[in-house]
Design a protein around this motif. Structure first.
Motif, PDB file in Angstrom:
ATOM      1  N   GLY A 228      45.131  33.865  41.244  1.00 50.69           N
ATOM      2  CA  GLY A 228      43.702  33.698  40.992  1.00 50.69           C
ATOM      3  C   GLY A 228      42.969  33.715  42.317  1.00 50.69           C
ATOM      4  N   HIS A 229      42.654  34.906  42.803  1.00 51.03           N
ATOM      5  CA  HIS A 229      42.246  35.115  44.190  1.00 51.03           C
ATOM      6  C   HIS A 229      40.751  34.935  44.427  1.00 51.03           C
ATOM      7  N   ASN A 230      39.997  34.545  43.395  1.00 56.01           N
ATOM      8  CA  ASN A 230      38.553  34.378  43.562  1.00 56.01           C
ATOM      9  C   ASN A 230      38.215  33.258  44.541  1.00 56.01           C
ATOM     10  N   LYS A 231      37.026  33.341  45.081  1.00 53.81           N
ATOM     11  CA  LYS A 231      36.417  32.259  45.865  1.00 53.81           C
ATOM     12  C   LYS A 231      34.900  32.367  45.672  1.00 53.81           C
TER      13      LYS A 231
ATOM     14  N   LEU B 232      28.895  44.830  39.226  1.00 49.50           N
ATOM     15  CA  LEU B 232      29.955  43.842  39.339  1.00 49.50           C
ATOM     16  C   LEU B 232      31.205  44.353  38.651  1.00 49.50           C
ATOM     17  N   TRP B 233      32.311  44.264  39.363  1.00 52.97           N
ATOM     18  CA  TRP B 233      33.618  44.522  38.769  1.00 52.97           C
ATOM     19  C   TRP B 233      34.444  43.251  38.878  1.00 52.97           C
ATOM     20  N   PHE B 234      35.127  42.918  37.793  1.00 53.18           N
ATOM     21  CA  PHE B 234      36.020  41.776  37.819  1.00 53.18           C
ATOM     22  C   PHE B 234      37.437  42.240  37.502  1.00 53.18           C
ATOM     23  N   SER B 235      38.425  41.453  37.938  1.00 51.25           N
ATOM     24  CA  SER B 235      39.832  41.787  37.745  1.00 51.25           C
ATOM     25  C   SER B 235      40.534  40.617  37.074  1.00 51.25           C
ATOM     26  N   PRO B 236      41.710  40.940  36.445  1.00 55.00           N
ATOM     27  CA  PRO B 236      42.351  42.247  36.324  1.00 55.00           C
ATOM     28  C   PRO B 236      41.640  43.100  35.285  1.00 55.00           C
TER      29      PRO B 236
ATOM     30  N   ASP C   1      43.128  37.723  39.605  1.00 53.91           N
ATOM     31  CA  ASP C   1      41.735  37.390  39.324  1.00 53.91           C
ATOM     32  C   ASP C   1      40.943  37.737  40.585  1.00 53.91           C
ATOM     33  N   GLU C   2      39.956  38.604  40.442  1.00 53.96           N
ATOM     34  CA  GLU C   2      39.170  39.045  41.596  1.00 53.96           C
ATOM     35  C   GLU C   2      37.733  39.340  41.177  1.00 53.96           C
ATOM     36  N   ASN C   3      36.855  39.410  42.193  1.00 57.91           N
ATOM     37  CA  ASN C   3      35.513  39.942  41.969  1.00 57.91           C
ATOM     38  C   ASN C   3      35.160  40.929  43.057  1.00 57.91           C
ATOM     39  N   LEU C   4      34.515  42.013  42.660  1.00 57.01           N
ATOM     40  CA  LEU C   4      34.103  43.087  43.570  1.00 57.01           C
ATOM     41  C   LEU C   4      32.625  43.346  43.322  1.00 57.01           C
ATOM     42  N   LEU C   5      31.828  43.163  44.340  1.00 55.20           N
ATOM     43  CA  LEU C   5      30.376  43.281  44.244  1.00 55.20           C
ATOM     44  C   LEU C   5      29.925  44.517  45.008  1.00 55.20           C
TER      45      LEU C   5
END
Length: 625
Positions: A285-288, A383-387, A553-557
């Motif tokens: 869960g790599h989000n911050k 916004l892109w979220f993962s997976p 788990d990621e977010n890409l803005l």
């Protein structure tokens, strides 16, 4: 005789980048004096430099300025715009400055003398200098992290620096990894505050706002280890909810979540609303990120970026943080946080055990497969979220949807691509490194500049084959030859983070420490065409590699069209790149048996020799275009 014809400046909250151009050779020129002018007060300060001429020595690594040791190239970073280099103290932000650049040479009859602005701190003869032409002014810049409805901050977390070594030794402490770790963990340390820059304030800001306005904060965190931040969460437990993932397995023990376990236990025992997300395998869960909800529960703002809530994240790596005041973007992150919260992962028993079967669920993956929400198109954001794939393990032959879009944006760049990356995909066609390299080599007008932590992601990396034996058997030189320090072809300039070691710290330079943990460059940033109205900024937690999209788990803005913000990010990238560029070239030259540069050019060697041979590069030209 030639002269300076134009000069420009760009900045973020920490550093300014200055570039200037000439219309021809300036006879007798030894370099350039650069003066920072504060527009509110009229105060003038010569920019700091540390590398003396041959015959002089800066054994104590004390700063002079460009009137004593002039800049011998046509671009420069103002590293003391916020940071003081004679002590661990920072200057205020939200100030307006401009720069004046003048060519200098040896003092001679008829020349205006360059003023001596500080006492002599170096050994060797004083070399009087005179001005060879008039000063040229840059545009004014505002040193700030505030870009309207967006705020962005960058830290000073580069460990491989000469100043840091001397700052530690001036406290009568040994310069080693353990001492540095103790400094960055000490909430009262001036070195900690100096290296973190504005990031501590940024990470605290959402909770400070909730405390003041009666709102709430939703957090999704990968690593939580910093005592100052942990105590803040506990003090404000009524205002927040936390999803906390696992850290990696301990290298010695093999037990999972060793780094987060103390914080997790402390939050629990103090009644913080915390939900575990313990994969305890390759999935993380790599989000911050943090979402701010107002008093009515409406999402109003989000903070994201690359910064983990650890002392090393704040101080021991290069990192960034961004705060966006936009209801649609905040709503997108809020919906993602809710989806993570509903995607319950069963805790391993005990919590330090492997979680062999723990993966994100199909509902979350399906929801992440498209960017959200569609209304964001009006705000020039995506916004892109993962997976965001059906497969739960990466397939390097099939680009996930978020990276597919990123590759297309990079391939469509018209002027420049800048990037910083920690662990991008390694080699092959499907990686940001290869996409950037191919774009730079197929478009003659395109500038590509980047720095990375992972040496195996460098262009030209050759994995050691089994028949060659174990990697532990090879010499450092053999390993370095497989993992290049530098890739420099056409308009494409990529370096990997390296330090000045015992074999490359020549002259007044001393050996440095490269890293305190795993990461060095920890940013995950791509900036495309920052001087254009069509500029693009890509940031968030996503490591820009396939694993991030398939398994984490990621977010890409993705933000478009904000030139000031794009230029602030580009300045950060150039700051990191230029710092490691010198060290990477030193390591490369040592590997190849070439001379190692340890000072300014000899007084008898005209600076223009390096200028013609490529010191200017393409960076100056791009920022003056």
């Amino acid at each position: 005789m030639g002269q300076i014809t134009r000069a420009v400046a760009y900045c973020n909250n920490e550093v300014a980048f200055i570039a200037w151009e000439l219309d021809g050779m300036i006879s007798g020129c030894l370099g350039f004096d650069i003066v920072r002018v504060y527009l509110q007060t009229g105060e003038r300060r010569g920019l700091s430099t540390w590398v003396p001429f041959e015959g002089q020595h800066n054994h104590g690594w004390k700063e002079q300025d460009t009137g004593v040791w002039p800049v011998q190239k046509t671009n420069w970073r103002d590293l003391t715009l916020r940071r003081r280099r004679d002590r661990a103290e920072r200057r205020p932000d939200n100030v307006n400055v401009r720069y004046e650049i003048r060519p200098v040479g040896r003092m001679a009859a008829g020349l205006e003398p360059v003023p001596v602005r500080q006492s002599k701190t170096y050994d060797g003869p004083v070399i009087p200098l005179g001005y060879l032409g008039p000063a040229v002014e840059t545009n004014p810049i505002l040193v700030t992290s505030d870009f309207g409805d967006v705020k962005a901050a960058f830290n000073n977390g580069i460990i491989a620096g000469q100043w840091l070594r001397h700052a530690i030794e001036e406290q009568n402490k040994a310069f080693n990894k353990d001492v540095l770790i103790a400094e960055v963990e000490d909430v009262h340390s001036e070195i900690r505050q100096y290296l973190a820059g504005d990031l501590i304030t940024f990470l605290k800001s959402m909770i400070d706002r909730a405390l003041a306005d009666g709102g709430q904060v939703l957090l999704a965190l990968y690593e939580l280890e910093d005592s100052e931040l942990i105590d803040m969460l506990i003090r404000n437990k009524s205002l927040l909810k936390v999803i906390l993932s696992n850290s990696s397995a301990g290298r010695e023990s093999g037990a999972w979540d060793e780094r987060n376990a103390p914080a997790r236990a402390k939050l629990r025992s103090n009644g913080v609303d915390i939900q575990n997300r313990l994969f305890n395998n390759r999935h993380i869960g790599h989000n911050k990120f943090a979402v701010y909800l107002d008093r009515q529960g409406t999402p109003r703002a989000v903070m994201t970026g690359s910064t983990n809530w650890t002392s090393l994240g704040l101080c021991g790596q290069t990192n960034n943080s961004i705060i966006i005041e936009n209801d649609d973007i905040a709503a997108g992150y809020h919906a993602y946080w809710d989806a993570l919260h509903k995607d319950v992962i069963e805790d391993p028993d005990p919590e330090s055990a492997p979680g062999h079967k723990n993966v994100q669920g199909p509902d979350l993956r399906e929801a992440d497969a498209t960017p959200v929400p569609a209304a964001l198109q009006a705000s020039r954001a995506k916004l892109w979220f993962s997976p965001n794939t059906k497969g739960t393990t990466r397939n390097i032959k099939k680009a996930p949807p978020d990276l597919d879009e990123l590759f297309a944006l990079m391939s469509g760049a018209k002027q420049a691509i800048f990037f910083l990356a920690f662990l991008p995909s390694r080699g092959g066609l499907y990686s940001i490194i290869e996409t950037a390299r191919q774009a730079g080599e197929t478009k003659p007008e395109l500038l590509v500049v980047g720095a990375i932590s992972d040496p195996t992601a460098m262009p030209g990396y050759q994995a050691k084959s089994p028949e060659d034996g174990e990697e532990d058997d090879e010499t450092p030189e053999e390993a370095a030859a497989r993992k290049p320090y530098v890739y420099d072809e056409r308009h494409t300039h990529i370096v990997r983070a390296s330090n000045l070691g015992a074999g490359t710290a020549m002259g007044d330079f001393e050996a440095e420490i490269l890293k305190l943990g795993t990461a060095i460059v920890h940013d995950k940033i791509v900036v495309i065409d920052p001087l254009s109205d069509d500029c693009v900024i890509v940031t968030g937690s996503h490591n820009l590699g396939y694993k991030a999209s398939y398994e984490n788990d990621e977010n890409l803005l993705i933000l478009r069209g904000d030139k000031r913000l794009a230029q602030a990010y580009a300045v950060h990238i150039l700051d990191v790149y230029d710092h490691y560029r010198y060290r990477a070239w030193q390591a490369k030259n040592k590997l190849e048996g070439k001379p190692i540069f340890s000072g300014q050019l000899d007084l008898n060697d005209h600076w223009l020799k390096n200028y013609v041979e490529g010191t200017k590069g393409d960076i100056t030209g791009y920022f003056l275009s």
